[in-house]
Design an enzyme around this catalytic site. Sequence first.
Site, PDB file in Angstrom:
ATOM      1  N   GLU A 303      45.982  44.130  53.199  1.00 56.32           N
ATOM      2  CA  GLU A 303      45.607  42.790  52.727  1.00 56.32           C
ATOM      3  C   GLU A 303      46.578  41.766  53.315  1.00 56.32           C
ATOM      4  O   GLU A 303      47.784  41.994  53.371  1.00 56.32           O
ATOM      5  CB  GLU A 303      45.671  42.772  51.203  1.00 56.32           C
ATOM      6  CG  GLU A 303      45.412  41.410  50.569  1.00 56.32           C
ATOM      7  CD  GLU A 303      45.747  41.399  49.083  1.00 56.32           C
ATOM      8  OE1 GLU A 303      45.183  40.551  48.371  1.00 56.32           O
ATOM      9  OE2 GLU A 303      46.579  42.222  48.647  1.00 56.32           O
ATOM     10  N   LYS A 364      36.977  40.397  48.318  1.00 56.01           N
ATOM     11  CA  LYS A 364      37.547  40.810  47.034  1.00 56.01           C
ATOM     12  C   LYS A 364      36.736  40.234  45.884  1.00 56.01           C
ATOM     13  O   LYS A 364      36.479  39.030  45.823  1.00 56.01           O
ATOM     14  CB  LYS A 364      39.003  40.338  46.939  1.00 56.01           C
ATOM     15  CG  LYS A 364      39.734  40.826  45.693  1.00 56.01           C
ATOM     16  CD  LYS A 364      41.191  40.386  45.715  1.00 56.01           C
ATOM     17  CE  LYS A 364      41.939  40.925  44.496  1.00 56.01           C
ATOM     18  NZ  LYS A 364      43.362  40.523  44.499  1.00 56.01           N
ATOM     19  N   CYS A 415      44.017  45.361  46.528  1.00 52.58           N
ATOM     20  CA  CYS A 415      45.170  45.090  45.663  1.00 52.58           C
ATOM     21  C   CYS A 415      44.887  45.439  44.201  1.00 52.58           C
ATOM     22  O   CYS A 415      44.579  46.582  43.886  1.00 52.58           O
ATOM     23  CB  CYS A 415      45.602  43.648  45.830  1.00 52.58           C
ATOM     24  SG  CYS A 415      47.343  43.365  45.343  1.00 52.58           S
TER      25      CYS A 415
END
Length: 557
Positions: A303, A364, A415
Site C-alpha cells: 500500500e 479499498k 491494511c
Amino acid sequence: MAANVPLTLESDDRSKDLAEAGVRPPRLVRIGTRIRRGLPRTALALLCGVLLALSFPSVGIWPLSLVAVAGLSLLTHGRTARQGAWTGLVLGLVFMLWLLIWIDVIGYDAWALLSVAEALFVALMGAGLAIVSRLRFWPLWTACLWVAQEWARDRVPLGGFPWGRLAFANTSSPFTPLAALGGAPLVSFAVALSGALLAAAVLALRTREGRERSGRLGLACAAGAVVAGVVGYAIPLPTAGTTAGGPAYAQIGVVQGNVPHAGMDFLGRPMQVLDNHVAATFDLMNKVDAGKLPQPQLVIWPENSSDVNPYNTPEAYAAIMQAAGRTGVPMLVGALVDGPDAQHVMNEGIVWDPKTGPGAHYTKQHPVPFGEYVPFRSILMKYITRLQRVARDFYPGDTTGILQVGPARIGDVICFEVAYDGIVHDAVAKGGRVLVVQTNNATYEHTDQPDQQFAMSRLRAIEHGRAVVIAATSGISAVIAPDGSVVQRTQLATQDELDVRVPLRDSLTLADRVGAAPEWALSLIGLGAVGFAVWTRRRRSGGDADSPAERSEATTA
C-alpha cells in the site's frame, strides 16, 4: 434526627449504627460507603484490563486472556447490572488505552476518544454478564456475550473497529484451529467459555455448603475449561488443499522499500517512497540474476508504495514501468489515485503489466475514520484544526479485491481491512486463491500496531486455508502458510525482499462456508439470555427491575 447527622464520610461501623437506630444516613455518607466498598473490585477490574492487554502482541502472553475473562466473570457474578457495567467500563478503559496507545501518533484526543468509545461496549457487556450470572449454565451465556460485544464493535460506529477481539490474542494458541470451523468469532467464544468455566470452578470450590457436591462441580467446570482449550487440537489444519485446474503454486516476490522516517509524515519528499521500491525491486532481480533467488512469477508492492498518482505523474508512471520491465512479470502496485471528484482520492492496488502498464485494480472498501476520511467534516473542521491534514477523503470501493496477477488469482485486502471478517471472507469466497495484504504501517512503525496486525494475518491463514502474503512499506512483510506458520518475514524499518513459492488453493474451509452465521447465532443467544434473565427477575419481583435482595446488595458495593 437525620438532619442532625454531620455530612462526613463515616466508617462502615458508624453507618451500621445509624441503620440499627432507624436513621437513614445522609446521601454523602452512603456514597462514600459505596465507593470504599467498591474500591477493591475496581482495582481488580483495572488489573484484569492490564492482563488482557498483555495477552495481545507485542507482549502476546495469550493465557492472560483466559485470566482476564475469568476475573471479569468473578467480579460481575451476582452483582447488579449497574455494578457490572462499572466493572466492565474500568476493565475496558484500561485495556483499550493500553492496546491502542499507538493511535497517539495521530493525537492524544483521538486515542482517548476511541478508547472510551470501545470501552463502552465492554461496559454494556459487563452489565449483561451480571444479569446472566444468576442463570443456570451462566458460563455459556457469558461466552456468547463476549461474541456479541465483539460483533457490535466490528460494525458500529462508523463501520466499527474490531481491534482487541479475544481471537486476535490467540493467533498461535490451542484455540487457534477453531478459526477453520467458525472463524474469529468461534475462537473468541472458546476463549471466553474457557475463562468463564475457570471462574465457575473458583466459585464452586469457594462454596461452604455442600462441600462434596461443590467440589465435584468445581472439578467439572475446570475440566470443561480444559476441554474448551484443547479441542482445537482435534481439528485438522488445512495443510493440504485442492485446486480446480489452475497451478498449485506460484513463485511470488515481495518488495519492502522502506520509508524516509516513521510517523504521520512518513512520505518525505515526493517520489522518495516510490524510488525506494523501485530500487528494492532492482535489488531483488539482481539476486535472481546471480542465482541467489528463483525467478518470481509475480511481484507484490505494498500500500502507498507509489507515493504519487502514477496516472497523472509521468515520472511515477515511468519509474513503475521501469521496475516492471526489470522483473518481466506482472506486479501489484499500491497507490493513491484521484477519486470521482476533487474532494476524494482512492486507495488502490493496481495490476501493472511490464508491457501494457496499469490494468485491473482494487479500491479499498473500508477507509479508516479520521485517518483516511473525516466524518462530519463541515462541523469538526471548525473545532479541530489538525484534521485539515486530511485534505481529501478516501472514496470507498464497492467490489471485492479479486485480481489476476500473472498465474495467481489473488484476494487483495488493504491494511486495516484484514481485521474485518466480511472483507477477508469475501476475498476468499469469491475466488481468491491466495490472500494478499497490502499495508503501510509506517505511521505506527515503532509501536505494537504492526505486530497486532501481523497476528491477525496469521489467524486469517488458518481461518480460510489460504497462504497470506503481506507486503508492507516498512515492515512487517511476510509469507504465512495456510496452517498459520510463518515461512519468511522481514524486520521493521528496513529495505528487504522476499521470494517464496506459495501454494494456491480453491478449497473452502467450514468457516468459509458458514460465513458470519456462527457470530450472529452466538450473539443472539447471548442477548436472548439477557432478555430471559430480565424477564424472569421481573416476574419474580412483581415488576421491579431488581429484587429487594439485589437492591440491598447495590447499597453495599
